[in-house]
Design an enzyme around this catalytic site. Structure first.
Site, PDB file in Angstrom:
ATOM      1  CG  ASP A  59      -1.895   1.211   1.282  1.00 11.79           C
ATOM      2  OD1 ASP A  59      -2.537   1.440   0.231  1.00 11.79           O
ATOM      3  OD2 ASP A  59      -1.903   1.892   2.325  1.00 11.79           O
ATOM      4  CB  THR A  93       1.003   2.965  -5.642  1.00 10.11           C
ATOM      5  OG1 THR A  93       0.931   2.407  -4.356  1.00 10.11           O
ATOM      6  CG2 THR A  93       2.320   2.648  -6.373  1.00 10.11           C
TER       7      THR A  93
END
Length: 523
Positions: A59, A93
């Site tokens: 994550d 991301t």
């Protein structure tokens, strides 16, 4: 010297180069976690020898929160990842990587003597075109309940594809969608409670209607009650023992000590009487409940639950419709919680307390099972991201294709506009195209495929005019129809990635001086 001793200043090219290097380094750090075949990172705390915690995650927000960076441009990327996580819950991301790729292209243009303001002008024009293309290709099935539910399931599966839960994504997508749809119009995530119970396997996780508290019912209390009237409190219930701080008491004998103890017990009996007079049959306290009040409340048929964590009491008060109280002199001002049944149930080998039929019927608990705490922590983060994206999709119901499809559509729309733009701004627009096309390229690289071959095939499919939904299937390594595969993403998430990444890249590109101030001398 204009600046104090200890201060420093980087000017011009040095400042810009420092900003580019720092931001691109952060983007490269999380780049390998992008996409369904992205890799994980191990985060280990090394500062405190007594706290060597290990986190395994891919994550982006979790990774960037855990690292401490000194470069100011790198801190900006960390902040936009946190903002993306707070606003949408997923795409952390993507926003970091896209910003890094924009800056990588900007560095090349700056080296070609293109002024930063000219680059920014081209980027803004490109961003507006990309946004229009995104809106043009978005679909909205909000009027068709079955189709919209399928969209939500597809979004949840796409979100979970890049997480630890990818092999059980069908099961967890159902859990996430069911829990979010229970909320109805009130999208309060406090009503969705997640508890982690080590043991079993991820597939054993399930949705429990009602609220589950990881505590035990006190000794001597009823084990099950119906039509519960619940008082949620944060009050000391341990004054049956002498607690005298900062003073000295002189007594002539043990009998006087006994009198003091009895006076303390009388105060506690009076407090218990006031609590019972509220007409409750369940008392949940944030703090400890000692033996005397426990026995008094138990004798009156009141179930007692002690030492409930603060987050648990806040959620419990919310889902049962009550308020947390600390004083008991005015029963008319106290709002009690209500639920149909409170009982002790077994999950694996542990006993927990279930509150069924809560006043807010939307309340539910996701019980996560797994082999270890590391697995459970990552499963919780993954499921939380999926739930956050779904709640945002209920507000902004449009969806778009995933798998690099929208990035190629946006790049194609910008590319079609470039020949009509005069001046060096067109170079910046072309750079924006390249940065967008890097997203599917990176996903293909992370999956171990030939990214140049795949991305050129994908580009050809979009330019053919019949491949508006063409994207990368990173399980087979082919260009496929994303609509047919059900790979969908939230429109709001993709739009937020586009806007946040380009605005952060603009901010970093504008920098021409980095001034580090000296700390103020104390004493």
């Amino acid at each position: 010297m204009v600046l104090n001793a200890g201060a420093s200043i980087d000017k011009g090219e040095n400042a810009r180069m420092s900003s580019f290097v720092g931001a691109i380094a952060i983007a490269d750090l999380v780049k390998t976690t992008l996409g369904p075949k992205g890799m994980d990172k191990i985060l280990q705390s090394v500062g405190d020898p007594n706290n060597q915690t290990v986190t395994v995650t891919n994550d982006g927000a979790t990774i960037l929160r855990s690292i401490h960076v000194a470069n100011p441009a790198a801190k900006i990327l960390v902040e936009i990842a946190k903002t993306q996580d707070d606003e949408v819950g997923d795409g952390t991301t993507s926003v970091t990587v896209l910003c890094g790729e924009l800056l990588r292209e900007a560095e090349l243009l700056v080296n070609q003597r293109v002024h930063p303001q000219t680059i920014i002008e081209g980027w803004r024009h490109a961003r507006n075109i990309a946004r229009e293309a995104l809106e043009r290709h978005a679909e909205d099935n909000a009027q068709n309940q079955d189709a919209f539910r399928q969209d939500l399931l597809n979004i949840a599966k796409t979100t979970l594809s890049s997480k630890l839960l990818t092999h059980e994504k069908d099961h967890f997508a159902e859990l996430a969608v069911d829990s979010v749809l229970r909320l109805g119009g009130d999208l309060n995530l406090d009503y969705i409670h997640m508890i982690k119970m080590p043991g079993g396997q991820l597939r054993d996780s399930y949705l429990e209607e009602g609220f589950v508290l990881k505590k035990r019912i006190s000794t001597g209390s009823p084990r099950r009650i119906t039509n519960a009237k619940i008082m949620v409190a944060n009050t000391p219930m341990d004054t049956d023992k002498i607690k005298i701080y900062g003073s000295r008491v002189r007594v002539n004998g043990l009998s006087q000590v006994a009198e003091i103890e009895e006076a303390e017990r009388d105060k506690m009996r009076e407090k218990c009487r006031k609590i019972i007079d509220h007409g409750i049959n369940c008392f949940v306290n944030r703090q400890l409940i000692y033996n005397l009040p426990e026995s008094i409340l138990g004798a009156a048929g009141v179930m007692t639950i002690e030492h409930a964590d603060f987050d648990g009491t806040e959620r419990l008060a919310a889902v049962t419709g009550g308020e947390i109280v600390s004083t008991f002199d005015h029963p008319e001002d106290v709002v009690l919680g209500e639920c149909d049944v409170i009982e002790e149930i077994m999950i694996g080998e542990d006993k927990v307390i279930r509150f069924g039929g809560c006043k807010s019927g939307q309340a539910c608990t996701l019980v996560l099972r797994g082999a270890s705490n590391h697995v459970l922590d990552e499963a919780e983060r993954s499921l939380h991201d999926a739930i956050c994206v779904l709640t945002q999709t209920l507000k902004e119901t449009r969806t778009i294709c995933g798998g690099g499809c929208t990035e190629m559509l946006m790049a194609q729309a910008i590319e079609n506009e470039v020949p009509h733009v005069a001046g060096k701004a067109s170079l910046a627009m072309e750079a924006f195209c390249k940065a967008l096309r890097q997203m599917p390229t990176i996903m293909a690289d992370n999956a171990g495929f030939d990214s140049n071959q795949l991305v050129t095939e994908l580009r050809a499919a979009h330019n053919s005019g019949s491949g508006d939904s063409a994207g990368l299937d990173l399980y087979t390594g082919c260009v496929e129809d994303m609509k047919r595969l059900g790979i969908r993403e939230s429109f709001k998430s993709k739009l937020q990635v586009l806007l946040s990444a380009s605005e952060a890249a603009e901010m970093i590109l504008r920098v021409d001086d980095v001034i580090q101030c000296a700390p103020r001398q104390r004493g």
